[in-house]
Design a protein around this motif. Structure first.
Motif, PDB file in Angstrom:
ATOM      1  N   ALA A  78      19.668   9.823 105.294  1.00  8.14           N
ATOM      2  CA  ALA A  78      19.966  11.468 105.636  1.00  8.14           C
ATOM      3  C   ALA A  78      20.708  11.213 106.767  1.00  8.14           C
ATOM      4  CB  ALA A  78      18.752  12.094 105.912  1.00  8.14           C
ATOM      5  N   GLU A  79      20.830  10.179 107.667  1.00 10.30           N
ATOM      6  CA  GLU A  79      21.501  10.060 109.144  1.00 10.30           C
ATOM      7  C   GLU A  79      22.959   9.995 108.395  1.00 10.30           C
ATOM      8  OE1 GLU A  79      20.295   7.147 111.230  1.00 10.30           O
ATOM      9  OE2 GLU A  79      18.439   8.051 112.006  1.00 10.30           O
ATOM     10  N   ARG A  80      23.249   9.465 107.228  1.00 10.51           N
ATOM     11  CA  ARG A  80      24.711   9.151 107.083  1.00 10.51           C
ATOM     12  C   ARG A  80      25.153  10.703 106.746  1.00 10.51           C
ATOM     13  NH1 ARG A  80      25.558   3.807 105.720  1.00 10.51           N
ATOM     14  NH2 ARG A  80      24.152   2.391 106.829  1.00 10.51           N
ATOM     15  N   PHE A  81      24.432  11.528 106.212  1.00  8.21           N
ATOM     16  CA  PHE A  81      24.796  12.828 105.885  1.00  8.21           C
ATOM     17  C   PHE A  81      25.091  13.905 107.047  1.00  8.21           C
ATOM     18  CE2 PHE A  81      23.207  11.113 102.046  1.00  8.21           C
ATOM     19  CZ  PHE A  81      24.291  11.143 101.206  1.00  8.21           C
ATOM     20  N   HIS A  82      24.405  13.396 108.374  1.00 10.96           N
ATOM     21  CA  HIS A  82      24.458  14.500 109.311  1.00 10.96           C
ATOM     22  C   HIS A  82      25.670  15.089 109.834  1.00 10.96           C
ATOM     23  CE1 HIS A  82      23.962  15.412 113.608  1.00 10.96           C
ATOM     24  NE2 HIS A  82      22.826  16.052 113.201  1.00 10.96           N
ATOM     25  N   ASP A  83      26.523  14.007 110.247  1.00 14.53           N
ATOM     26  CA  ASP A  83      27.764  14.653 110.822  1.00 14.53           C
ATOM     27  C   ASP A  83      28.563  15.442 109.923  1.00 14.53           C
ATOM     28  OD1 ASP A  83      27.304  13.228 113.082  1.00 14.53           O
ATOM     29  OD2 ASP A  83      28.737  11.664 112.905  1.00 14.53           O
ATOM     30  N   ASP A  84      28.419  15.274 108.373  1.00 14.37           N
ATOM     31  CA  ASP A  84      29.337  16.082 107.538  1.00 14.37           C
ATOM     32  C   ASP A  84      28.482  17.449 107.635  1.00 14.37           C
ATOM     33  OD1 ASP A  84      31.251  13.939 107.094  1.00 14.37           O
ATOM     34  OD2 ASP A  84      30.508  13.481 105.101  1.00 14.37           O
TER      35      ASP A  84
END
Length: 271
Positions: A78-84
């Protein structure tokens, strides 16, 4: 654009307080960002009860270990999607800012018009020590102006929360140019030496920074000012007009003839 989810949240709350339309793009992007954040913060799975028999311990522990591992991997994923997700939300709010500012204009115009009516019944000097508080002809419009000033402050505070999602205003006297603008300089106006009068309008507003009601009344009384809420970009443009006035006026003063001054002013205003 600055990636700032807290500022975007604050802008949305301000828009909601003012009953402004919240675009579907903002609602959808907010839901996506919230879902990603929730996935990042998902708790560990609940630990199962201790098995009744020793033979079941290994299987129970192994299954729980897999559950913990899956939960940890899910949070990391989920962290990988956070910035986007945050960027999409911040961008959606950024795009909504001009429409929200426009939505505040009617209320702002109504309040400033009412303030102008009250101001017409007030004395020129509004220092508390000089006001005849025992005179209803003065105290009634003053109280009316005071109430309007409070509403204007609240409206401008919400406007400030909204524009913060677009990076804020910036610049000197941004509190003035967020709500008012000077006329744009023209060759004729500069040559007619109108800048000193306009400069006095700005300095007069600065001098009233500690007088809440008087400052708003002052703005309502200035024929040289056009009152209206600004987007962040418009604040910078309005502030830029001040610099254009100053530069063109200095350019005119450097010439020896009116024709030479006109040429210098044209060059200055052309940038």
């Amino acid at each position: 654009m600055i990636l700032n989810v807290p500022a975007a949240d604050k802008a949305v709350r301000a828009a909601e307080r003012r009953s402004l339309d919240i675009p579907a793009t903002v609602r959808d992007a907010a839901a996506v960002d919230a879902a990603v954040t929730a996935a990042m913060r998902a708790p560990d799975p609940e630990r199962p009860a201790v098995p009744a028999t020793a033979s079941d311990i290994a299987a129970t522990v192994q299954k729980y270990a897999l559950d913990l591992q899956a939960a940890d991997l899910s949070r990391r994923a989920a962290e990988r999607f956070h910035d986007d997700a945050a960027l999409l939300y911040a961008q959606a709010v950024f795009n909504a800012v001009p429409g929200w500012i426009d939505g505040l204009q009617k209320e702002f115009a109504t309040l400033t018009a009412a303030l102008a009516k009250a101001a017409a019944k007030l004395p020129a000097e509004l220092e508390p020590a000089r006001i005849a508080w025992n005179n209803p002809a003065v105290t009634a419009p003053y109280q009316r102006a005071e109430g309007i000033a409070v509403q204007l402050d609240q409206l401008v505070a919400d406007r400030d929360d909204i524009v913060a999602a677009a990076g804020g205003d910036g610049g000197r006297d941004n509190a003035l140019f967020a709500v008012a603008s000077l006329p744009e300089p023209t060759e004729e106006a500069v040559l007619d030496k109108q800048w000193p009068q306009l400069a006095q309008v700005v300095s007069g507003w600065r001098e009233l920074r500690h007088q809440h009601v008087a400052r708003w009344v002052y703005l309502a009384r200035q024929p040289d000012l056009t009152l209206g809420l600004a987007t962040p970009g418009e604040v910078r443009q309005r502030a830029g007009a001040v610099e254009a006035w100053r530069d063109a006026t200095h350019a005119a003063a450097s010439a020896r003839t009116r024709a030479g001054a006109a040429e210098q002013v044209r060059r200055s205003l052309a940038g």
